[in-house]
Design an enzyme around this catalytic site. Sequence first.
Site, PDB file in Angstrom:
ATOM      1  N   ARG A  26       0.817  -1.214   0.000  1.00  0.00           N
ATOM      2  CA  ARG A  26       0.000   0.000   0.000  1.00  0.00           C
ATOM      3  C   ARG A  26       0.851   1.264   0.000  1.00  0.00           C
ATOM      4  O   ARG A  26       0.458   2.289   0.557  1.00  0.00           O
ATOM      5  CB  ARG A  26      -0.975   0.021   1.180  1.00  0.00           C
ATOM      6  CG  ARG A  26      -2.035  -1.065   1.119  1.00  0.00           C
ATOM      7  CD  ARG A  26      -3.069  -0.904   2.226  1.00  0.00           C
ATOM      8  NE  ARG A  26      -3.970  -2.058   2.239  1.00  0.00           N
ATOM      9  CZ  ARG A  26      -4.585  -2.510   3.328  1.00  0.00           C
ATOM     10  NH1 ARG A  26      -4.397  -1.906   4.488  1.00  0.00           N
ATOM     11  NH2 ARG A  26      -5.379  -3.558   3.260  1.00  0.00           N
ATOM     12  N   ARG A  30      -3.449   6.462   1.013  1.00  0.00           N
ATOM     13  CA  ARG A  30      -4.032   7.627   1.662  1.00  0.00           C
ATOM     14  C   ARG A  30      -3.090   8.391   2.594  1.00  0.00           C
ATOM     15  O   ARG A  30      -3.400   9.501   2.987  1.00  0.00           O
ATOM     16  CB  ARG A  30      -5.279   7.207   2.452  1.00  0.00           C
ATOM     17  CG  ARG A  30      -6.451   6.841   1.554  1.00  0.00           C
ATOM     18  CD  ARG A  30      -7.629   6.355   2.378  1.00  0.00           C
ATOM     19  NE  ARG A  30      -7.378   5.041   2.962  1.00  0.00           N
ATOM     20  CZ  ARG A  30      -8.162   4.484   3.881  1.00  0.00           C
ATOM     21  NH1 ARG A  30      -9.229   5.122   4.323  1.00  0.00           N
ATOM     22  NH2 ARG A  30      -7.880   3.282   4.348  1.00  0.00           N
ATOM     23  N   ARG A  39      -7.005  10.995  -5.851  1.00  0.00           N
ATOM     24  CA  ARG A  39      -8.215  10.233  -5.507  1.00  0.00           C
ATOM     25  C   ARG A  39      -9.448  11.126  -5.555  1.00  0.00           C
ATOM     26  O   ARG A  39     -10.539  10.687  -5.986  1.00  0.00           O
ATOM     27  CB  ARG A  39      -8.037   9.624  -4.103  1.00  0.00           C
ATOM     28  CG  ARG A  39      -9.267   8.934  -3.534  1.00  0.00           C
ATOM     29  CD  ARG A  39      -9.549   7.629  -4.236  1.00  0.00           C
ATOM     30  NE  ARG A  39     -10.750   6.993  -3.700  1.00  0.00           N
ATOM     31  CZ  ARG A  39     -11.986   7.274  -4.097  1.00  0.00           C
ATOM     32  NH1 ARG A  39     -12.197   8.189  -5.040  1.00  0.00           N
ATOM     33  NH2 ARG A  39     -13.028   6.643  -3.579  1.00  0.00           N
ATOM     34  N   ASP A  76      -6.867  -3.290  -7.171  1.00  0.00           N
ATOM     35  CA  ASP A  76      -7.485  -3.867  -5.981  1.00  0.00           C
ATOM     36  C   ASP A  76      -7.761  -5.338  -6.260  1.00  0.00           C
ATOM     37  O   ASP A  76      -8.010  -5.731  -7.411  1.00  0.00           O
ATOM     38  CB  ASP A  76      -8.789  -3.147  -5.642  1.00  0.00           C
ATOM     39  CG  ASP A  76      -9.279  -3.494  -4.241  1.00  0.00           C
ATOM     40  OD1 ASP A  76      -8.834  -2.839  -3.282  1.00  0.00           O
ATOM     41  OD2 ASP A  76     -10.084  -4.442  -4.103  1.00  0.00           O
TER      42      ASP A  76
END
Length: 344
Positions: A26, A30, A39, A76
């Site tokens: 990851r 974020r 995003r 994903d």
Amino acid sequence: MTAQSRKVLQVLKGETLSPPPIWLMRQAGRYLPEYRQTRAKAGSFLDLCYSPDMAVEVTLQPIRRYGFDAAILFSDILVIPDALKRNVRFEEGHGPRMDPIDVSEIATLDVRPVSAHLQPVMETVRRLRRELPDETTLLGFCGAPWTVATYMIAGHGTPDQAPARLFAYQHPEAFDRLLAVLAEVSADYLVEQIDAGADAVQIFDSWAGVLGEEEFRRYAVNPVRRIIDSVRARRPDAKIIAFAKGAGILLKDYRQATGADAIGLDWSVPLSFAADLQKDGPVQGNLDPMRVVAGGQSLDDGIDAILQKLGNGPLIFNLGHGITPQANPDHVTQLVARVRGTGR
């Protein structure tokens, strides 16, 4: 520079490098302000995954910032059930949702549209290989059949995946068919990623840790073996990392049972056990992501312990699971500098 100089690939072939190469699960996500900006423009999360422009951009962001030794395709694991027409969507504050599958629907799953549906992902892979620095390994990935199936059965994530475990006991033939379908389409998906330019691929079994010993063999080991055998039958030189989070002592035979080149380790795996696993081949991991949140001495101590125990063998430095949204980007800078300055 050529593929021969890609350090993660060298370790996957069994070499020991000092300092070890590093990337983070990851790493595009974020915790990075530049990711949040992209995003916000994307619309839905799946729109971001299926937009080559945006997916390339967010994959490259952590490479530009930190110079990691590998980039992992931004996508994903649930694009597979999405391609199987399970109405996948990501709800803010709730995570992934999809239509729960039943026994009759498993019997009629149609795999024919999957490849065409996922062509935007292949375009992302092709563009990434062109745009990445030559020395950066490009990783593709898929979810393991067990983990993907847990979401398909429940329609969402659950704390212990009880719906999928119960379904597997109540409908064993249907569940085995679901795993077989997922193994088939996942193998095809990985082969396509390799052909598009991925140097290696990782299979994520994020929910392997909820399974008992016999269930682990049947639902985690066998389907992953099926994927790896299928990929290798067509691409004999494929390099594959298998990550079974929470599997603990069941990792002892996991590499041999699945045929993976390297095994990913979560942060709960004792380093003494990890060193034993490393005798059979490369390992990847396994810093606690909370140390990246904490930073400071606790981060340095965790890094140093891994390098001391595992740095004399084939190691890809990584976290024991994905970096969390609350991680401070400056702590990642600290992590990279520590790994590269303290390699044994």
